[in-house]
Structures are given as C-alpha cells and as structure tokens.
Design a protein around this motif. Structure first.
Motif, PDB file in Angstrom:
ATOM      1  N   THR A  85      -4.396  -3.456  -6.725  1.00 26.71           N
ATOM      2  CA  THR A  85      -5.803  -3.430  -7.521  1.00 26.71           C
ATOM      3  C   THR A  85      -6.066  -1.916  -7.834  1.00 26.71           C
ATOM      4  O   THR A  85      -7.234  -1.547  -8.331  1.00 26.71           O
ATOM      5  N   GLN A  93      -3.826   3.764  -0.838  1.00 24.98           N
ATOM      6  CA  GLN A  93      -4.182   2.963  -2.357  1.00 24.98           C
ATOM      7  C   GLN A  93      -3.380   1.725  -2.173  1.00 24.98           C
ATOM      8  O   GLN A  93      -2.258   1.644  -1.940  1.00 24.98           O
ATOM      9  N   GLU A  94      -4.142   0.701  -2.681  1.00 23.62           N
ATOM     10  CA  GLU A  94      -3.467  -0.634  -2.860  1.00 23.62           C
ATOM     11  C   GLU A  94      -2.970  -0.890  -4.093  1.00 23.62           C
ATOM     12  O   GLU A  94      -3.476  -0.388  -5.189  1.00 23.62           O
ATOM     13  N   ARG A 131      -7.127   0.306  -5.801  1.00 25.40           N
ATOM     14  CA  ARG A 131      -8.143   0.870  -4.955  1.00 25.40           C
ATOM     15  C   ARG A 131      -7.729   1.802  -3.888  1.00 25.40           C
ATOM     16  O   ARG A 131      -6.844   1.569  -3.375  1.00 25.40           O
ATOM     17  N   ARG A 132      -8.493   2.995  -4.134  1.00 20.90           N
ATOM     18  CA  ARG A 132      -8.185   4.063  -3.325  1.00 20.90           C
ATOM     19  C   ARG A 132      -9.015   4.241  -2.136  1.00 20.90           C
ATOM     20  O   ARG A 132     -10.257   3.904  -2.548  1.00 20.90           O
ATOM     21  N   GLU A 133      -8.580   4.927  -1.031  1.00 18.94           N
ATOM     22  CA  GLU A 133      -9.732   5.216  -0.031  1.00 18.94           C
ATOM     23  C   GLU A 133      -9.132   6.547   0.643  1.00 18.94           C
ATOM     24  O   GLU A 133      -7.939   6.650   1.095  1.00 18.94           O
ATOM     25  N   ARG A 176       0.811  -1.056   0.030  1.00 19.59           N
ATOM     26  CA  ARG A 176       0.020  -0.014  -0.043  1.00 19.59           C
ATOM     27  C   ARG A 176       0.984   1.256  -0.056  1.00 19.59           C
ATOM     28  O   ARG A 176       1.964   1.127   0.611  1.00 19.59           O
TER      29      ARG A 176
END
Length: 417
Positions: free
Chosen positions: A219, A215-216, A221-223, A199
């Motif tokens: 993938t 963010q991973e 994928r953001r948060e 991450r």
C-alpha cells in the motif's frame, strides 16, 4: 568476465565463478501464440543460472536441436556438447493467462528428472522465469533458489547542493525491474525487511533529524515509529515481525532497544558507557548481535535478550562491524578491517574461524540471501558506489554497477512464501 543485461539501472558483471560449473542446455521454449512475448523466459533462466556462478549455459547457436517433447530429446547429441542437464519448455496462453510447462533432463543419467508447470499473467512472465530458475537450481544443487527474491537499496545523488536527492529503490535480485519506493531531499539509510517480506523499515532525516519509518510495500503506507531526541537508527525486524531492534541515544549514549510495533513498548537491551549499535537478530529471535567498542575497538558481541548476558564473538583484527547472522545461525558476515582496508568476511560462530571474502576496498553493508548461498554488499568501483555480491565460500563474485548515482546499503529480501 560476463555481462548480463537485466533491463535495469544495475547491469550485472560476473567477475568470478566456480572452477567446474555444471553445463546446462536451456533450449528456446515453444510458444503457441502468434505475437512476440515481452519477456524471453529461457534467456532469463540462462542469465539466472549463470549469475549463480555454478552453471555455464550451452550457447543456443551450438545446439544441434531444440526438443519440445521428451521423445525429441536425443541424449547423445547433448553429451557431445558436454551437457549435463537440459531444460525444455512450452508456453501457452488461454484467456490472458500464460502457462509455462518445463522439463528437466539428466543427460548423463539419460532420464527425465521432472515435469512442472507454472502460470501467471503477462506482467508476471519474468516472475515465472525466476520460478523456473529456482526449481532447476534447487533440484541440481540441493539449495533453495533465491532468484525470485528482491533487494532494497539506496541511490544517492549527493553533491552538497540543494538539488541532492536520495532514492529508496526495490529491484529483482538480478537488478531488473527497479522500482522507486521513496524519494527525498534528505538522507535515507539502513533499509531492512520484515521476515514475511511485506514491510520494510528505514531511517529518514525528512523531519530534520533521524527517525525510523515502517512502510507497507503493498500500500506504500508509511508510519514514523520513533521520534526520540538524538540518534534513532539501525532498525532490524525480529523474526516474528512483532518488534524492531534499534539504536537510540535519547539518554545520551547509543544503546540497543527493542520496540514492540503493536503496543509501542520500548525495552532497553544494553547499558554500557561504550557505543552499542547495528543490532541484528539471531534466527531464533532470542538474541541480538551488535557492534560495540566496549573492548576499546569495534567488535561483534551477542546479547541474550532473556538474561542480558553479553558475549564477545570476534577477536581477529582491530575492526569488525555491521554483523549479520546466516539463516542457519552458524555464521556471521561482517565488515572486517585487514591491513587498513575494509573487506567483507565470514566467521564460523562455533569455531571462530574467519575468512575474508572480498578483495575490493571500502566494502560495507553486507546482506545475506535467504538461502545463505550469497551475500550482497556495497563497495566502490570506478569512483562510484555500487553493489556487489559474493558467495559465502568466496567462489562466485559479481558486480551490479549503476548507471546513475551512488548505490549503497543493500538489503536482500526474505523468501516471499
């Protein structure tokens, strides 16, 4: 000065190496296939070891032979060339998988040091080369190689116009294989890695104000993990990956906090009327080092999380900031102002001895390699923001000028295993 092509927007320029580098011969590897390979593995190994500043490769044109087996190694021929170590290799492909068998020879000792193999797909040939470099480097120097690591950085195309762009980039540690992670019209700042390398965290202004995102990498994928009023900045993962240290000014003054990423519990760490910022964890996860002007001017302090006790660590100079602790916990690297110029410096935490590592101007954002041998930082060169690196003993230096944009805020990855 040597220039190494790294198939990248960043081109390496080695500006200083050690006085007596180890002379190593890396012969062209045998290849059992009939087609050309997309990567020149021995050439990548040569470039990696040269980049360390601690090795000088024997030019291929000077080699008297290209041995493929131990029986073909004539030690006398390599001693004539001043060679101290020799690397040979052979590449085979079976069912789309490539196996590279490589051997290291001690020429002066007239012995084979090791024989090893590494396998991967065609797209991983460059990774296999970096792995070989890591193995050879560690065997000879006793220090784990970091050629297989990566670096995050920000590219800025900024002219104060609506077309301004900011890119969060990921590349090999030698600048090769740059990969766009995020592009934004709004500033991106302070990228940082989790300890497992899976991450990243950074600050983005895409919501109209500073906010921290996690963010991973696998993938994308953001948060968004913070949305507080005021400053949300300087994220730093704890060594166990469970918490972020960060700076918030939601109560009116920049203070250090920790945020548990699982429970979202926020814990205030500092309470002082001065500005506390730029937290970084100690390797044991028990304390944070940070920048504060509580003594009148920016200096580096350490706060122990269990007790809240704050200790001042730097006293030399009127400006020390953006500190990072070396992986062994013994040294700080930081931005240090001397005679009005910002340099990168290191300080022994126990003795307080300080050493200025760089001679350039406006140096900032130091980030240490996971093996503790080198650090990368941002500086200015020919009117542009670039990345540069220096060993912690100041013996090796190189630049990574960019072909486009201003490059800033490097973050060197951890080891990936």
């Amino acid at each position: 000065m040597f220039c190494l092509r790294a198939q990248a927007d960043l081109t390496i320029e080695i500006t200083q190496g050690v006085d007596n580098p180890t002379i190593i011969g890396i012969v062209p590897f045998g290849w059992g296939g009939t087609r050309g390979l997309p990567e020149d593995i021995p050439e990548i190994v040569r470039a990696d070891l040269t980049l360390s500043g601690q090795f000088r490769s024997v030019p291929v044109k000077d080699m008297l032979a290209f041995p493929r087996t131990e029986a073909e190694v004539i030690y006398r021929d390599w001693r004539i060339l001043g060679t101290e170590f020799l690397v040979t290799g052979d590449i085979q492909e079976v069912g789309g998988r490539f196996t590279v068998t490589f051997e290291l020879f001690d020429i002066l000792g007239q012995r084979k040091v090791f024989r090893k193999s590494v396998s991967g797909s065609e797209s991983q040939l460059r990774d296999l080369a970096h792995h070989i470099s890591d193995e050879v480097y560690e065997q000879i120097t006793g220090i784990r190689g970091a050629f297989s690591t990566q670096v995050l950085y920000v590219e800025a195309f900024q002219q104060g116009k609506p077309t301004d762009r900011f890119r969060l980039m990921l590349a090999d540690a030698d600048g090769a294989r740059p990969r766009l992670l995020l592009e934004s019209k709004h500033p991106l700042m302070s990228p940082t890695w989790s300890a497992d390398g899976k991450r990243i965290a950074y600050v983005s202004f895409e919501t109209g104000r500073a906010a921290i995102f996690v963010q991973e990498l696998a993938t994308a994928r953001r948060e968004q993990v913070t949305n507080f009023r005021g400053l949300n900045g300087a994220p730093s993962f704890s060594p166990d990956g469970e918490r972020l240290a960060l700076v918030l000014s939601k109560d009116g003054n920049p203070e250090l906090y920790t945020l548990h990423l699982g429970t979202r519990q926020l814990s205030r760490v500092t309470q002082h009327f001065a500005i506390d910022t730029e937290p970084s964890w100690t390797p044991d996860g028990k304390a944070l080092v940070f920048t504060s002007n509580r003594g009148g001017k920016p200096q580096i302090y350490k706060v122990t999380l269990a007790t809240g006790i704050v200790e001042r660590l730097t006293f030399a100079g009127d400006y020390n900031a953006r500190a990072r602790v070396s992986p062994d916990g013994k040294s700080l690297v930081m931005v240090h102002r001397s005679n009005g110029v910002f340099h990168i410096a290191t300080q022994d935490i126990q003795s307080g001895d300080l050493r200025v590592l760089t001679e350039t101007y406006l140096d900032e954002s130091p980030s240490i390699a996971p093996n503790g041998a080198m650090l990368m930082y941002a500086t200015r060169y020919q009117g542009k923001g670039i990345l540069a690196a220096v060993s912690l003993d100041a013996g090796v230096k190189f630049r990574l000028p960019s072909k486009q944009g201003d490059v800033r805020e490097p973050a060197w990855s951890p080891f990936f295993d």
